[in-house]
Write a protein that holds these residues in place. Structure first.
Motif, short mmCIF file in Angstrom:
data_model
loop_
_atom_site.label_atom_id
_atom_site.label_comp_id
_atom_site.label_asym_id
_atom_site.label_seq_id
_atom_site.Cartn_x
_atom_site.Cartn_y
_atom_site.Cartn_z
N ALA A 17 -8.27 4.20 -9.26
CA ALA A 17 -7.97 3.19 -10.27
C ALA A 17 -8.40 3.65 -11.66
O ALA A 17 -7.70 3.43 -12.65
CB ALA A 17 -8.65 1.87 -9.91
N LEU B 7 2.19 1.89 -3.46
CA LEU B 7 1.15 2.43 -4.32
C LEU B 7 0.90 3.91 -4.04
O LEU B 7 0.67 4.69 -4.97
CB LEU B 7 -0.14 1.62 -4.17
CG LEU B 7 -0.07 0.20 -4.74
CD1 LEU B 7 -1.29 -0.60 -4.35
CD2 LEU B 7 0.09 0.24 -6.25
N TRP B 8 0.96 4.30 -2.79
CA TRP B 8 0.82 5.72 -2.45
C TRP B 8 1.98 6.52 -3.03
O TRP B 8 1.78 7.61 -3.60
CB TRP B 8 0.76 5.91 -0.93
CG TRP B 8 -0.62 5.79 -0.38
CD1 TRP B 8 -1.16 4.69 0.23
CD2 TRP B 8 -1.63 6.79 -0.40
NE1 TRP B 8 -2.46 4.97 0.58
CE2 TRP B 8 -2.77 6.25 0.21
CE3 TRP B 8 -1.69 8.09 -0.88
CZ2 TRP B 8 -3.95 6.95 0.37
CZ3 TRP B 8 -2.87 8.81 -0.72
CH2 TRP B 8 -3.98 8.24 -0.11
N TYR C 189 -5.27 -4.57 -3.94
CA TYR C 189 -5.00 -3.55 -2.92
C TYR C 189 -5.93 -2.34 -3.07
O TYR C 189 -5.48 -1.23 -3.25
CB TYR C 189 -3.54 -3.09 -3.00
CG TYR C 189 -2.58 -4.23 -2.86
CD1 TYR C 189 -2.30 -4.78 -1.61
CD2 TYR C 189 -1.97 -4.80 -3.96
CE1 TYR C 189 -1.43 -5.85 -1.47
CE2 TYR C 189 -1.09 -5.86 -3.84
CZ TYR C 189 -0.83 -6.38 -2.58
OH TYR C 189 0.02 -7.45 -2.46
N PRO C 190 -7.23 -2.57 -2.96
CA PRO C 190 -8.16 -1.43 -3.09
C PRO C 190 -8.04 -0.50 -1.89
O PRO C 190 -7.53 -0.88 -0.83
CB PRO C 190 -9.54 -2.10 -3.13
CG PRO C 190 -9.34 -3.38 -2.39
CD PRO C 190 -7.93 -3.81 -2.65
N LEU C 191 -8.54 0.70 -2.08
CA LEU C 191 -8.52 1.66 -0.95
C LEU C 191 -9.71 1.45 -0.04
O LEU C 191 -10.71 0.97 -0.39
CB LEU C 191 -8.53 3.09 -1.51
CG LEU C 191 -7.25 3.49 -2.19
CD1 LEU C 191 -7.42 4.80 -2.92
CD2 LEU C 191 -6.14 3.64 -1.14
N ALA D 74 -8.50 9.25 -2.88
CA ALA D 74 -7.89 8.43 -1.84
C ALA D 74 -7.76 9.21 -0.54
O ALA D 74 -8.00 8.66 0.54
CB ALA D 74 -6.51 7.95 -2.31
N SER E 91 -3.51 -2.67 -9.35
CA SER E 91 -3.44 -2.90 -7.90
C SER E 91 -4.65 -2.34 -7.18
O SER E 91 -5.18 -2.98 -6.28
CB SER E 91 -2.16 -2.26 -7.34
OG SER E 91 -1.02 -2.85 -7.90
N ARG E 92 -5.09 -1.15 -7.57
CA ARG E 92 -6.22 -0.53 -6.89
C ARG E 92 -7.56 -1.16 -7.30
O ARG E 92 -8.49 -1.20 -6.51
CB ARG E 92 -6.24 0.98 -7.14
CG ARG E 92 -5.11 1.72 -6.45
CD ARG E 92 -5.13 1.47 -4.96
NE ARG E 92 -4.16 2.32 -4.27
CZ ARG E 92 -3.71 2.07 -3.06
NH1 ARG E 92 -4.10 1.00 -2.40
NH2 ARG E 92 -2.85 2.88 -2.50
N ASN F 14 0.83 -1.20 0.00
CA ASN F 14 0.00 0.00 0.00
C ASN F 14 0.87 1.26 0.00
O ASN F 14 0.56 2.24 -0.69
CB ASN F 14 -0.95 -0.01 1.20
CG ASN F 14 -2.05 1.02 1.05
OD1 ASN F 14 -2.61 1.18 -0.03
ND2 ASN F 14 -2.35 1.70 2.13
#
Length: 124
Positions: A74, A5-6, A122-124, A64, A117-118, A2
């Motif tokens: 995404a 990704l950020w 690895y969704p938010l 996000a 990923s999102r 995560n």
């Protein structure tokens, strides 16, 4: 993951805000000197691309951070990836070579990674 990704989202957002702002604020003659492909498109198209890049950058971060519509992260990443694929195609078709297309290709790959990923693991 995560955190990665950020970081990628912030890096991509910074790149796209910078690129979009340059398209909006730089005089057309200066843009043509720096990036010759600009000559192949009307100025309104270049301005539109700049606006899309800035909106995409905002879409990577704001949903996000605010928690409002996190799926938009995404979608923004996917939209930026598509934009960069077309940018790479423009460079290749113009005969600018792989070196000119490489930044677009790298940005497309990173954007696809964030989008995948999102959307997926690895969704938010």
């Amino acid at each position: 993951m995560n955190m990665l990704l950020w970081i990628l989202a912030f890096v991509l957002a910074a790149v796209f805000v910078g690129s979009g702002t340059a398209k909006l604020l730089t005089a057309r003659d200066q843009q043509i000197e720096r990036t010759p492909y600009v000559e192949d498109f009307p100025h309104s198209v270049i301005l539109g691309i700049g606006v899309l890049e800035i909106l995409g950058a905002l879409g990577l971060i704001l949903p996000a951070v605010t928690g409002v519509g996190p799926i938009l992260v995404a979608l923004a990443a996917a939209g930026l990836a598509i934009t960069m694929v077309f940018a790479a195609v423009v460079h290749i078709r113009r005969g600018d070579g792989l070196a000119a297309a490489l930044p677009s290709i790298v940005l497309a790959i990173l954007s696809v990674f964030v989008a995948w990923s999102r959307f997926g693991p690895y969704p938010l």
